[in-house]
Motif scaffolding. Sequence first.
Motif, short mmCIF file in Angstrom:
data_model
loop_
_atom_site.label_atom_id
_atom_site.label_comp_id
_atom_site.label_asym_id
_atom_site.label_seq_id
_atom_site.Cartn_x
_atom_site.Cartn_y
_atom_site.Cartn_z
N UNK A 175 0.82 -1.21 0.00
CA UNK A 175 0.00 0.00 0.00
C UNK A 175 0.85 1.26 0.00
N UNK A 176 1.98 1.22 0.69
CA UNK A 176 2.85 2.39 0.80
C UNK A 176 4.28 2.01 0.38
N UNK A 177 4.60 2.07 -0.91
CA UNK A 177 5.95 1.69 -1.34
C UNK A 177 7.05 2.52 -0.69
N UNK A 178 6.75 3.77 -0.31
CA UNK A 178 7.77 4.61 0.31
C UNK A 178 8.24 4.07 1.64
N UNK A 179 7.44 3.20 2.27
CA UNK A 179 7.86 2.61 3.54
C UNK A 179 9.15 1.79 3.39
N UNK A 180 9.45 1.38 2.15
CA UNK A 180 10.68 0.62 1.90
C UNK A 180 11.92 1.49 2.08
N UNK A 181 11.74 2.80 2.27
CA UNK A 181 12.85 3.70 2.56
C UNK A 181 12.93 4.04 4.04
N UNK A 182 11.98 3.54 4.82
CA UNK A 182 11.91 3.90 6.23
C UNK A 182 11.83 2.69 7.13
N UNK A 183 10.64 2.45 7.67
CA UNK A 183 10.49 1.38 8.65
C UNK A 183 10.79 0.01 8.06
N UNK A 184 10.58 -0.17 6.76
CA UNK A 184 10.87 -1.44 6.10
C UNK A 184 12.16 -1.38 5.28
N UNK A 185 12.92 -0.30 5.45
CA UNK A 185 14.14 -0.12 4.68
C UNK A 185 15.35 0.12 5.57
N UNK A 186 16.31 0.88 5.04
CA UNK A 186 17.58 1.08 5.73
C UNK A 186 17.44 1.62 7.16
N UNK A 187 16.62 2.67 7.42
CA UNK A 187 16.52 3.15 8.81
C UNK A 187 15.95 2.11 9.76
N UNK A 188 14.87 1.43 9.34
CA UNK A 188 14.29 0.40 10.19
C UNK A 188 15.25 -0.76 10.41
N UNK A 189 15.95 -1.15 9.36
CA UNK A 189 16.94 -2.22 9.43
C UNK A 189 18.06 -1.85 10.39
N UNK A 190 18.50 -0.58 10.33
CA UNK A 190 19.55 -0.08 11.22
C UNK A 190 19.11 -0.18 12.68
N UNK A 191 17.90 0.31 12.97
CA UNK A 191 17.40 0.25 14.34
C UNK A 191 17.23 -1.17 14.84
N UNK A 192 16.69 -2.02 14.00
CA UNK A 192 16.40 -3.41 14.35
C UNK A 192 17.68 -4.18 14.66
N UNK A 193 18.65 -4.14 13.73
CA UNK A 193 19.86 -4.94 13.92
C UNK A 193 20.76 -4.35 15.01
N UNK A 194 20.89 -3.02 15.03
CA UNK A 194 21.74 -2.42 16.04
C UNK A 194 21.25 -2.70 17.44
N UNK A 195 19.93 -2.60 17.63
CA UNK A 195 19.37 -2.87 18.95
C UNK A 195 19.49 -4.33 19.32
N UNK A 196 19.04 -5.22 18.44
CA UNK A 196 18.95 -6.63 18.81
C UNK A 196 20.31 -7.33 18.83
#
Length: 348
Positions: A120-141
């Motif tokens: 529904x929101x392809x732009x999310x692939x640049x945020x929560x489902x993209x590099x920033x979200x990936x950065x937060x997810x992996x760095x934290x966990x």
Amino acid sequence: MTQNNTVNRQVLLASRPVGAPTESNFSIAENTIPVAQEGEVLLRTVFLSLDPYMRGRMSAAESYAAPVEIGSPMVGGSVCRVETSLNADFQKGDWVVAFAGWQDYSVSDGKGLVKLPAMQNPSYALGVLGMPGFTGYMGLLDIGQPKAGETVVVAAATGGVGSTVGQVAKIKGCKVVGIAGGPEKCKFAVEELGFDYCLDHYQDNLAEELAKVCVDGIDVYFENVGGKVFDAVLPLLNTQARIPLCGLISQYNLTELPAGPDRSSALMARLLVKRIRLQGFIVFDDYGSQYGEFSQQMSQWVSEGKVKYKEQMVEGLDNAPSAFMGLLEGKNFGKLVVRVGADDMETK
């Protein structure tokens, strides 16, 4: 200026900034649209991500990636439509994530492109489902390794990275304290993102207020800001605390070290005595093979409403420079994205 199908607008690096970037460091050019050759695809940029790391690419200083050359388009992640395909792996109309930069059109041989499913929101692939979200997810966990009941602190709490860190930490059963710029952002972090507390970094007594809400100290501090925020955090770090380090936005425009005494020895002593783990990381360099795992898990959390996401959309490629300069000053609210062109296949 609106996107069309006759020219390729590009935002070029006109000069290297000294201190904070200004409009004079950018220029806008109009060139011919590139032509895809055998095995290639022509991409039309629809959404462009603006991120703090781009400031480093404007500098010639040594870094983990090559700088943008003067007269070349600014670099950046993008969500694109495939306009023409001479590559069997892609069809016209496919949505892909690319590193196409600040321009309307680009050509790719397909390497590094990530094809997106219907969303529904392809732009999310640049945020929560993209590099920033990936950065937060992996760095934290992986580096932060939060445990239920621990206290996690994250700065830039409503940005693409910080908002992910805080919400994932809540899912893991942690107490979460955010730090953000202004009461509106702090209210959003608590009421919408579910943080336990959020403090305004503009207040004069940040260190005192942080100590009040972190009564049991800090077990994980996700570092993406630096400066006075880190100064407030450091005395509160518990023994064996973990600090994932992905950025230092407060320092990107500095031309020299901040005034004051050299505190590096005191910092090193604190790290030693408290046995604190401080680790920098570049998410796709260090964790690229785990992107699929992240994408599946984060997509599930977003669809279930466990992770919420705020996006600030700027209209028009010509507005990218001013939006980027505002990002470095903390003026954005949520993940900053530029809409470069139309969603459908009819360029407007």
